[in-house]
Enzyme design. Structure first.
Site, PDB file in Angstrom:
ATOM      1  N   GLU A  30      35.698   7.143 -19.415  1.00 16.68           N
ATOM      2  CA  GLU A  30      36.723   9.075 -19.486  1.00 16.68           C
ATOM      3  C   GLU A  30      35.264   9.444 -20.855  1.00 16.68           C
ATOM      4  O   GLU A  30      35.675   9.209 -21.989  1.00 16.68           O
ATOM      5  CB  GLU A  30      37.709   9.217 -19.297  1.00 16.68           C
ATOM      6  CG  GLU A  30      38.239   8.508 -18.512  1.00 16.68           C
ATOM      7  CD  GLU A  30      38.339   9.475 -17.468  1.00 16.68           C
ATOM      8  OE1 GLU A  30      37.842  10.669 -17.914  1.00 16.68           O
ATOM      9  OE2 GLU A  30      38.568   9.426 -16.488  1.00 16.68           O
ATOM     10  N   GLU A  71      45.594  11.870 -24.304  1.00 19.00           N
ATOM     11  CA  GLU A  71      44.711  12.349 -23.745  1.00 19.00           C
ATOM     12  C   GLU A  71      44.263  10.806 -23.124  1.00 19.00           C
ATOM     13  O   GLU A  71      44.005  10.871 -22.107  1.00 19.00           O
ATOM     14  CB  GLU A  71      42.778  11.760 -24.351  1.00 19.00           C
ATOM     15  CG  GLU A  71      41.767  11.974 -23.980  1.00 19.00           C
ATOM     16  CD  GLU A  71      41.741  12.993 -22.665  1.00 19.00           C
ATOM     17  OE1 GLU A  71      41.509  12.901 -22.198  1.00 19.00           O
ATOM     18  OE2 GLU A  71      41.977  14.557 -23.337  1.00 19.00           O
ATOM     19  N   GLU A  78      45.496  12.987 -14.464  1.00 23.26           N
ATOM     20  CA  GLU A  78      44.958  13.577 -14.055  1.00 23.26           C
ATOM     21  C   GLU A  78      43.824  12.340 -12.522  1.00 23.26           C
ATOM     22  O   GLU A  78      43.336  12.881 -11.313  1.00 23.26           O
ATOM     23  CB  GLU A  78      42.993  13.768 -14.299  1.00 23.26           C
ATOM     24  CG  GLU A  78      43.391  15.001 -15.454  1.00 23.26           C
ATOM     25  CD  GLU A  78      42.024  15.992 -15.792  1.00 23.26           C
ATOM     26  OE1 GLU A  78      41.112  14.378 -16.131  1.00 23.26           O
ATOM     27  OE2 GLU A  78      42.136  16.450 -17.036  1.00 23.26           O
TER      28      GLU A  78
END
Length: 119
Positions: A30, A71, A78
């Site tokens: 990521e 995060e 997600e």
């Protein structure tokens, strides 16, 4: 299929191992997590060089950790939404947008706290 349930110290070690796997996976896969992690690490190092009170140090350190934690949660949300379907759906968009909004608010709060403490 039966899942083995660990208890006691074995459960703690297993949990830490899985948690660390999550951090390393996020760092490897990521970009946003890497950016937030590096930015937060820099803020943490900078905060240690400032001549401020212990309370202010704690506040700046907490901000750095908060950015990373949010995060990770954003990435997890997600990932789950994408696991369900890549199809564009209003509820999927809503979940992703709200997770992103949480990160945005944390970044703005961190910037404001840094401005108040440093200046």
């Amino acid at each position: 299929m039966s899942i083995e349930k660990h208890t006691g110290l074995k459960r703690l070690v297993f949990s830490i191992k899985n948690s660390w796997a999550g951090v390393t996976d996020a760092f490897k896969t990521e970009d946003a997590f890497r950016h937030i992690f590096i930015f937060s690490s820099l803020l943490l190092l900078i905060s240690l060089t400032l001549n401020i009170s212990k309370t202010q140090h704690i506040l700046l350190i907490l901000c750095s950790f908060l950015l990373v934690v949010i995060e990770l949660l954003n990435t997890a949300i997600e990932t789950v939404v994408d696991r369900i379907s890549y199809e564009i759906h209003p509820l999927s968009k809503r979940a992703k947008d709200m997770a992103g909004a949480a990160q945005l608010i944390a970044i703005v709060a961190t910037l404001l706290i840094w401005l108040v403490v440093v200046f």
